[in-house]
Design a protein around this motif. Sequence first.
Motif, PDB file in Angstrom:
ATOM      1  N   GLY A 257     -45.635 -48.876  44.460  1.00 52.39           N
ATOM      2  CA  GLY A 257     -44.359 -48.401  44.966  1.00 52.39           C
ATOM      3  C   GLY A 257     -43.396 -48.129  43.821  1.00 52.39           C
ATOM      4  N   PRO A 258     -42.207 -47.648  44.127  1.00 54.90           N
ATOM      5  CA  PRO A 258     -41.226 -47.336  43.086  1.00 54.90           C
ATOM      6  C   PRO A 258     -40.713 -48.564  42.352  1.00 54.90           C
ATOM      7  CG  PRO A 258     -40.253 -47.111  45.269  1.00 54.90           C
ATOM      8  CD  PRO A 258     -41.725 -47.308  45.480  1.00 54.90           C
ATOM      9  N   GLU A 259     -41.073 -49.751  42.854  1.00 57.52           N
ATOM     10  CA  GLU A 259     -40.671 -50.984  42.182  1.00 57.52           C
ATOM     11  C   GLU A 259     -41.599 -51.352  41.023  1.00 57.52           C
ATOM     12  OE1 GLU A 259     -41.461 -50.881  45.430  1.00 57.52           O
ATOM     13  OE2 GLU A 259     -39.466 -50.778  46.371  1.00 57.52           O
ATOM     14  N   LEU A 260     -42.593 -50.514  40.725  1.00 61.52           N
ATOM     15  CA  LEU A 260     -43.507 -50.791  39.614  1.00 61.52           C
ATOM     16  C   LEU A 260     -42.708 -51.108  38.347  1.00 61.52           C
ATOM     17  CD1 LEU A 260     -46.329 -50.793  38.277  1.00 61.52           C
ATOM     18  CD2 LEU A 260     -46.062 -48.311  37.953  1.00 61.52           C
ATOM     19  N   GLY A 261     -43.080 -52.206  37.692  1.00 61.58           N
ATOM     20  CA  GLY A 261     -42.320 -52.649  36.526  1.00 61.58           C
ATOM     21  C   GLY A 261     -42.408 -51.711  35.347  1.00 61.58           C
ATOM     22  N   ALA A 262     -43.649 -51.377  34.936  1.00 65.25           N
ATOM     23  CA  ALA A 262     -43.809 -50.540  33.751  1.00 65.25           C
ATOM     24  C   ALA A 262     -45.204 -49.943  33.720  1.00 65.25           C
ATOM     25  CB  ALA A 262     -43.563 -51.348  32.480  1.00 65.25           C
ATOM     26  N   VAL A 263     -45.333 -48.879  32.952  1.00 61.58           N
ATOM     27  CA  VAL A 263     -46.637 -48.313  32.633  1.00 61.58           C
ATOM     28  C   VAL A 263     -46.795 -48.369  31.120  1.00 61.58           C
ATOM     29  CG1 VAL A 263     -46.743 -46.825  34.656  1.00 61.58           C
ATOM     30  CG2 VAL A 263     -45.726 -45.944  32.539  1.00 61.58           C
ATOM     31  N   ARG A 264     -48.054 -48.514  30.676  1.00 60.27           N
ATOM     32  CA  ARG A 264     -48.326 -48.548  29.243  1.00 60.27           C
ATOM     33  C   ARG A 264     -49.190 -47.372  28.858  1.00 60.27           C
ATOM     34  NH1 ARG A 264     -52.079 -51.362  25.387  1.00 60.27           N
ATOM     35  NH2 ARG A 264     -53.167 -52.457  27.086  1.00 60.27           N
ATOM     36  N   ILE A 265     -48.789 -46.678  27.781  1.00 62.63           N
ATOM     37  CA  ILE A 265     -49.554 -45.567  27.213  1.00 62.63           C
ATOM     38  C   ILE A 265     -50.084 -46.029  25.868  1.00 62.63           C
ATOM     39  CG2 ILE A 265     -49.546 -43.134  26.589  1.00 62.63           C
ATOM     40  CD1 ILE A 265     -46.907 -42.861  28.139  1.00 62.63           C
ATOM     41  N   ASP A 266     -51.404 -45.919  25.686  1.00 61.60           N
ATOM     42  CA  ASP A 266     -52.040 -46.510  24.510  1.00 61.60           C
ATOM     43  C   ASP A 266     -52.784 -45.493  23.653  1.00 61.60           C
ATOM     44  OD1 ASP A 266     -52.770 -48.860  22.936  1.00 61.60           O
ATOM     45  OD2 ASP A 266     -54.795 -48.582  23.712  1.00 61.60           O
ATOM     46  N   SER A 267     -52.621 -44.212  23.915  1.00 61.95           N
ATOM     47  CA  SER A 267     -53.338 -43.223  23.121  1.00 61.95           C
ATOM     48  C   SER A 267     -52.682 -41.859  23.297  1.00 61.95           C
ATOM     49  CB  SER A 267     -54.815 -43.151  23.552  1.00 61.95           C
ATOM     50  OG  SER A 267     -54.919 -42.830  24.928  1.00 61.95           O
ATOM     51  N   GLY A 268     -53.069 -40.944  22.412  1.00 62.50           N
ATOM     52  CA  GLY A 268     -52.585 -39.573  22.517  1.00 62.50           C
ATOM     53  C   GLY A 268     -51.268 -39.339  21.798  1.00 62.50           C
ATOM     54  N   ASP A 269     -50.697 -38.164  22.045  1.00 63.64           N
ATOM     55  CA  ASP A 269     -49.413 -37.785  21.468  1.00 63.64           C
ATOM     56  C   ASP A 269     -48.318 -38.517  22.248  1.00 63.64           C
ATOM     57  OD1 ASP A 269     -47.021 -36.567  20.749  1.00 63.64           O
ATOM     58  OD2 ASP A 269     -47.897 -34.574  20.569  1.00 63.64           O
ATOM     59  N   LEU A 270     -47.892 -39.655  21.741  1.00 58.94           N
ATOM     60  CA  LEU A 270     -46.985 -40.520  22.491  1.00 58.94           C
ATOM     61  C   LEU A 270     -45.645 -39.853  22.776  1.00 58.94           C
ATOM     62  CD1 LEU A 270     -47.674 -43.948  20.741  1.00 58.94           C
ATOM     63  CD2 LEU A 270     -48.654 -43.081  22.865  1.00 58.94           C
ATOM     64  N   LEU A 271     -45.154 -39.041  21.855  1.00 58.28           N
ATOM     65  CA  LEU A 271     -43.880 -38.355  22.069  1.00 58.28           C
ATOM     66  C   LEU A 271     -43.975 -37.406  23.256  1.00 58.28           C
ATOM     67  CD1 LEU A 271     -41.000 -37.697  21.135  1.00 58.28           C
ATOM     68  CD2 LEU A 271     -41.998 -35.983  19.594  1.00 58.28           C
ATOM     69  N   LEU A 272     -45.000 -36.582  23.283  1.00 58.74           N
ATOM     70  CA  LEU A 272     -45.189 -35.621  24.370  1.00 58.74           C
ATOM     71  C   LEU A 272     -45.488 -36.343  25.685  1.00 58.74           C
ATOM     72  CD1 LEU A 272     -45.647 -32.739  25.452  1.00 58.74           C
ATOM     73  CD2 LEU A 272     -48.026 -32.937  24.674  1.00 58.74           C
ATOM     74  N   LEU A 273     -46.402 -37.317  25.616  1.00 55.78           N
ATOM     75  CA  LEU A 273     -46.820 -37.987  26.847  1.00 55.78           C
ATOM     76  C   LEU A 273     -45.698 -38.817  27.464  1.00 55.78           C
ATOM     77  CD1 LEU A 273     -50.437 -39.101  25.843  1.00 55.78           C
ATOM     78  CD2 LEU A 273     -49.730 -37.106  27.192  1.00 55.78           C
ATOM     79  N   ALA A 274     -44.863 -39.422  26.636  1.00 56.32           N
ATOM     80  CA  ALA A 274     -43.760 -40.204  27.168  1.00 56.32           C
ATOM     81  C   ALA A 274     -42.809 -39.325  27.979  1.00 56.32           C
ATOM     82  CB  ALA A 274     -43.008 -40.902  26.042  1.00 56.32           C
ATOM     83  N   HIS A 275     -42.530 -38.132  27.495  1.00 58.32           N
ATOM     84  CA  HIS A 275     -41.666 -37.211  28.238  1.00 58.32           C
ATOM     85  C   HIS A 275     -42.312 -36.810  29.572  1.00 58.32           C
ATOM     86  CE1 HIS A 275     -38.240 -36.390  25.609  1.00 58.32           C
ATOM     87  NE2 HIS A 275     -39.066 -36.462  24.577  1.00 58.32           N
ATOM     88  N   ARG A 276     -43.615 -36.517  29.539  1.00 60.17           N
ATOM     89  CA  ARG A 276     -44.309 -36.115  30.760  1.00 60.17           C
ATOM     90  C   ARG A 276     -44.331 -37.257  31.780  1.00 60.17           C
ATOM     91  NH1 ARG A 276     -49.666 -32.841  28.484  1.00 60.17           N
ATOM     92  NH2 ARG A 276     -48.541 -30.947  27.808  1.00 60.17           N
ATOM     93  N   VAL A 277     -44.625 -38.463  31.297  1.00 62.39           N
ATOM     94  CA  VAL A 277     -44.715 -39.599  32.213  1.00 62.39           C
ATOM     95  C   VAL A 277     -43.341 -39.930  32.792  1.00 62.39           C
ATOM     96  CG1 VAL A 277     -45.193 -42.078  32.333  1.00 62.39           C
ATOM     97  CG2 VAL A 277     -46.806 -40.547  31.184  1.00 62.39           C
ATOM     98  N   ARG A 278     -42.300 -39.861  31.974  1.00 62.27           N
ATOM     99  CA  ARG A 278     -40.957 -40.139  32.479  1.00 62.27           C
ATOM    100  C   ARG A 278     -40.566 -39.153  33.582  1.00 62.27           C
ATOM    101  NH1 ARG A 278     -38.827 -44.432  32.885  1.00 62.27           N
ATOM    102  NH2 ARG A 278     -38.934 -43.718  35.036  1.00 62.27           N
ATOM    103  N   ARG A 279     -40.867 -37.877  33.341  1.00 63.65           N
ATOM    104  CA  ARG A 279     -40.551 -36.868  34.339  1.00 63.65           C
ATOM    105  C   ARG A 279     -41.326 -37.126  35.628  1.00 63.65           C
ATOM    106  NH1 ARG A 279     -41.467 -32.846  31.451  1.00 63.65           N
ATOM    107  NH2 ARG A 279     -43.611 -32.368  32.094  1.00 63.65           N
ATOM    108  N   GLN A 280     -42.597 -37.456  35.495  1.00 61.68           N
ATOM    109  CA  GLN A 280     -43.421 -37.703  36.675  1.00 61.68           C
ATOM    110  C   GLN A 280     -42.946 -38.945  37.434  1.00 61.68           C
ATOM    111  OE1 GLN A 280     -47.588 -38.335  35.849  1.00 61.68           O
ATOM    112  NE2 GLN A 280     -48.188 -38.149  38.014  1.00 61.68           N
TER     113      GLN A 280
END
Length: 455
Positions: A257-280
Amino acid sequence: MDVTDASGADRAPGAPSTALLTDHYELTMLQAALRSGAAHRRSVFEVFTRRLPEGRRYGVVAGTGRVLDAVESFRFDGARLDWLSDNGVVDEATLRWLADYRFRGDISGYPEGEVYFPGSPVLTVEGSFAEAVVLETVVLSILNHDSAVAAAASRMTAAAGDRPCVEMGARRTHERSATAAARAAYVAGFGSTSDLEAGFRYGIPTVGTSAHAFTLLHDTERDAFTAQVASMGRGTTLLVDTYDLEEAVRTAVEVAGPELGAVRIDSGDLLLLAHRVRRQLDELGATKTRILVTSDLDEYAIAALAAAPVDAYGVGTSLVTGSGHPTCAMVYKLVARASGNGPDAPLVPVAKRSAGGKTSRGGRKWAARRLDADGVAEAEVVGTGPVPAALADRLLQVPLVRGGEVVGREPLATARARHAAARAGLPLSATQLSRGEPVLVTETAAAPGAGTAGG
């Protein structure tokens, strides 16, 4: 083992002996000095570094509490004395002296968390030559390791700003070094650690959720997320880059649900992926779900992510290895000794004077930090004579051991707060990651007419 008392101060009741955490030559010198009669001369040893690691602007003192524990536990029990005897390390007279050993002298030094510069007298050990010389290796091994980690941690937390940093390097170094590294990182601003031993010994907050293996164990990613949320609650952190990142984020929000505490990204282009994940996440209504990034971060990678929608950083390998500088090159040098064997013989300065860049300056030192008109540090002043009145309230060393009794033990929280204040008091250029000279010049204030004996 080390524990934390009710005040949060490190202490080590019943700790194992640290007496053999030393080099053979310490006992070789001891034996020869006992035979010559010079072993009981009052002596002053000093810990300092001639230079900072290349490009670093300041150093960080860490490990002081562990040094105090090590000094208290420096005892030669029967098993250790038998081993020394069986292996012919020292003679019988030296064994008898070691059987009664405990440090009965004085130690002063920069308090833990303070910053230092080339020539800073980080630690001063005074006692007989015999009782002080044997501490060299264990003192240096602690201070060189812990201060290197703390210096790297300080650069990382400065680059991270208000975003928290998590120490996650336990699997990237020796198991005992991992606990010491977590402690040093905490002093320099890291907020938590993955190392449970560090939490147990030092009261550092511990965190941790799951690795890729947990996702791979289950038949589907949804099954893994469902199991973790059922066990840990909706506030948990889900690792979302095992397979398809976009699909994993969608599944994570559907499960928690929207109450999810956090997600962790452990690989890839972190700058690009962080923006994509935040938007999603925002599009899915999980606007308060945080993003934690890991994956071989160092201070430069953290700085590069300053504009990314990242909420926290997990740092491992680079942190526990000092981010390219695993030692501070601190040395333990005799700087003064009594002029004779009598109890009232005056101290005389001694120093190495040979060529090759390893000269040292004799005499017991004091150190103070001079401030400019705005209250910002402008120089590290180190002297051997009277302290100028203008610097009397800026002295840096504090008592740590008096007459063999520890007087300087303190909670880690105190050292942590001290480091934040010390770093904030430096010029702004101190936290620049570009290579440069030490941010403060070390000035010398010599004692009028002081001489130096060879040594």
